[in-house]
Design an enzyme around this catalytic site. Structure first.
Site, PDB file in Angstrom:
ATOM      1  CB  SER A 230     108.689  46.003 -21.770  1.00  6.53           C
ATOM      2  OG  SER A 230     107.844  46.802 -22.583  1.00  6.53           O
TER       3      SER A 230
ATOM      4  CG  ASP B   5     110.664  49.063 -30.063  1.00  9.46           C
ATOM      5  OD1 ASP B   5     109.852  49.956 -29.766  1.00  9.46           O
ATOM      6  OD2 ASP B   5     111.008  48.184 -29.260  1.00  9.46           O
TER       7      ASP B   5
ATOM      8  CG  HIS C 280     110.577  48.992 -25.770  1.00  8.47           C
ATOM      9  ND1 HIS C 280     109.805  48.336 -26.718  1.00  8.47           N
ATOM     10  CD2 HIS C 280     110.087  48.628 -24.561  1.00  8.47           C
ATOM     11  CE1 HIS C 280     108.888  47.597 -26.102  1.00  8.47           C
ATOM     12  NE2 HIS C 280     109.033  47.758 -24.796  1.00  8.47           N
TER      13      HIS C 280
END
Length: 286
Positions: free
Chosen positions: A16, A262, A265
């Site tokens: 990702s 998070d 990311h």
């Protein structure tokens, strides 16, 4: 960039974080292309941004370990007991053949434990032979397979191959002198200590990368994109609580945002645009 991509395929392959770099590259170019000259299509693990006028594509292929694994599914892949199949680079590699610019990454999915389960044989075998290797050894095995796959399947005169190094996370604020129990949530300034190295960046993995891609390490022409140290400083650049939440946040989470921030990311526009500027520079001035 579009002129360079004319008649060509550019593909990001990995997890990702590499998808984020792919999205960043698409966003750079998207506004320059008239609406009727562009489209985005998805085929299972492959997402393709098409620029019709230039007969060009920018693509992302989901392969978090590069090798075949039990996390291959592009949607249902969050499996805690992860298994990687030894020597299986061609499982995904058939989708990379003929690509003109390849950008690989893999590291985050190797960071779950001290050891990694390695499958000898096939996932279809009734009785599976599985061994456990130290994480660095398993990662080294994957890098060797990637290099072998590139050597056998790519024309070095036509294809440029890149490998992006480890993307750091900022899950422990004590690393940069913050309060215990905190993370990247509410961080708005970068880390100014030029020697900073977060505990989430495993030096053993970087050592493997250095051995494989360092001076004289690889006989296969791969350009190394070292984004680790420059990204280490950016504790302020993560999506934190502002990423898309697949499930509504609970009252308990909202009362303690640190618990669901998070810190892996990155926001866009943001740091990954810098990665692509580095990629752009190495593409034009190798």
């Amino acid at each position: 960039m579009l002129e360079t991509l004319r008649g060509k395929r550019m593909m990001f392959v990995g997890d990702s974080l590499n998808r984020g770099q792919f999205v960043s590259m698409v966003c750079f170019l998207y506004r320059l292309v008239p609406e009727h000259e562009k489209s985005v299509e998805t085929f299972d693990s492959l997402t393709v941004f098409i620029v019709k006028e230039y007969n060009a594509t920018i693509e992302f292929y989901w392969a978090p370990f590069l090798l075949e694994s039990n996390s291959n599914n592009d949607v249902i892949h969050w499996i805690s007991d992860r298994i990687v199949r030894k020597g299986s680079i061609n499982k995904h590699g058939k989708y990379w053949k003929g690509v003109d610019i390849l950008v690989f990454n893999t590291h985050l999915w190797w960071m779950t434990d001290i050891k990694m389960k390695i499958l000898k044989g096939s996932f279809d075998d009734e009785e599976k032979e599985i061994v456990e290797l130290p994480m660095e050894d398993a990662y080294h095995m994957a890098m060797k397979s990637m290099l072998r796959g590139v050597k056998l399947n790519m024309d070095s005169k036509k294809t440029r191959v890149f490998f992006t190094s480890m993307s750091p996370s900022h899950g422990k604020s004590i690393d940069w002198g913050g309060e215990p129990g905190q993370n990247c949530y509410n961080e708005t300034t970068l880390i100014e200590d030029t020697n900073y190295w977060g505990s989430d960046c495993r030096r053993g993995i970087m050592k493997v990368i250095g051995e494989m891609f360092g001076f004289g390490g690889s006989k296969v022409p791969i350009t190394f994109l070292n984004i680790t140290q420059l990204s280490n400083y950016r504790k302020d650049a993560h999506t934190s609580i502002y990423k898309k939440q697949w499930n509504p946040s609970t009252p308990e989470q909202e009362a303690n945002p640190v618990s669901y921030a998070d810190c892996v990311h990155w926001c866009m526009p943001g740091l990954q645009d810098t990665w692509n500027e580095l990629l752009f520079t190495k593409l034009f001035y190798p």
